[in-house]
Design a protein around this motif. Structure first.
Motif, mmCIF file in Angstrom:
data_model
loop_
_atom_site.group_PDB
_atom_site.id
_atom_site.type_symbol
_atom_site.label_atom_id
_atom_site.label_comp_id
_atom_site.label_asym_id
_atom_site.label_seq_id
_atom_site.Cartn_x
_atom_site.Cartn_y
_atom_site.Cartn_z
ATOM 1 N N LYS A 15 0.868 -1.178 0.000
ATOM 2 C CA LYS A 15 0.000 0.000 0.000
ATOM 3 C C LYS A 15 0.902 1.224 0.000
ATOM 4 O O LYS A 15 2.037 1.167 0.457
ATOM 5 C CB LYS A 15 -0.902 0.004 1.232
ATOM 6 C CG LYS A 15 -1.847 -1.179 1.274
ATOM 7 C CD LYS A 15 -2.730 -1.146 2.487
ATOM 8 C CE LYS A 15 -3.651 -2.364 2.471
ATOM 9 N NZ LYS A 15 -4.612 -2.320 3.542
ATOM 10 N N PRO A 17 1.512 5.374 1.035
ATOM 11 C CA PRO A 17 1.042 6.321 2.054
ATOM 12 C C PRO A 17 -0.194 7.086 1.572
ATOM 13 O O PRO A 17 -0.353 7.345 0.381
ATOM 14 C CB PRO A 17 2.235 7.263 2.235
ATOM 15 C CG PRO A 17 3.421 6.464 1.787
ATOM 16 C CD PRO A 17 2.903 5.571 0.693
ATOM 17 N N ASP A 18 -1.045 7.409 2.502
ATOM 18 C CA ASP A 18 -2.266 8.177 2.229
ATOM 19 C C ASP A 18 -3.293 7.407 1.415
ATOM 20 O O ASP A 18 -4.157 8.010 0.778
ATOM 21 C CB ASP A 18 -1.948 9.506 1.523
ATOM 22 C CG ASP A 18 -1.001 10.378 2.334
ATOM 23 O OD1 ASP A 18 -1.093 10.356 3.580
ATOM 24 O OD2 ASP A 18 -0.163 11.056 1.722
ATOM 25 N N SER A 19 -3.195 6.083 1.411
ATOM 26 C CA SER A 19 -4.182 5.288 0.690
ATOM 27 C C SER A 19 -4.380 3.961 1.416
ATOM 28 O O SER A 19 -3.422 3.334 1.836
ATOM 29 C CB SER A 19 -3.721 5.012 -0.747
ATOM 30 O OG SER A 19 -4.641 4.160 -1.391
ATOM 31 N N ASP A 20 -5.625 3.555 1.555
ATOM 32 C CA ASP A 20 -5.919 2.249 2.141
ATOM 33 C C ASP A 20 -5.988 1.166 1.075
ATOM 34 O O ASP A 20 -6.164 0.002 1.383
ATOM 35 C CB ASP A 20 -7.264 2.298 2.883
ATOM 36 C CG ASP A 20 -7.114 2.844 4.291
ATOM 37 O OD1 ASP A 20 -5.983 2.925 4.781
ATOM 38 O OD2 ASP A 20 -8.145 3.176 4.901
ATOM 39 N N ASN A 52 3.495 5.510 -8.156
ATOM 40 C CA ASN A 52 4.429 5.183 -7.074
ATOM 41 C C ASN A 52 5.363 4.041 -7.449
ATOM 42 O O ASN A 52 5.824 3.290 -6.595
ATOM 43 C CB ASN A 52 3.627 4.798 -5.820
ATOM 44 C CG ASN A 52 2.756 5.912 -5.333
ATOM 45 O OD1 ASN A 52 3.198 6.810 -4.649
ATOM 46 N ND2 ASN A 52 1.482 5.866 -5.713
#
Length: 82
Positions: A15, A17-20, A52
């Motif tokens: 995952k 950062p800032d995302s589930d 990413n």
């Protein structure tokens, strides 16, 4: 006749950062007898993957290194048992 085989299974979810959301799902199997080892990766969110890519690929490499470590541990155990 029942034939049983043992294996180690590794699973991972990458995952960002800032995302589930799971970007990549990883699965690996290390068979005790050395036959049938495998690693698979499934990109679950291609947009997050592309955004990413560098960080995600580093995480995939870390997972792959854990897979290799499990293979090496099996090889060591097999050698010690002989």
């Amino acid at each position: 006749m029942l034939e049983t085989k043992r294996s180690i299974t590794l699973t991972g979810e990458i995952k960002v950062p800032d995302s589930d959301r799971t970007v990549v799902y990883l699965n690996a199997t290390v068979a005790e007898d050395g036959e049938g080892d495998n690693v698979t990766q499934n990109i679950q969110d291609s947009k997050l993957y592309e955004a990413n890519k560098e960080a995600v690929r580093q995480e995939i490499e870390e997972f792959t290194q854990q897979f290799y470590a499990a293979q090496d541990a099996r090889a060591t155990e097999t050698t010690e048992q002989q």
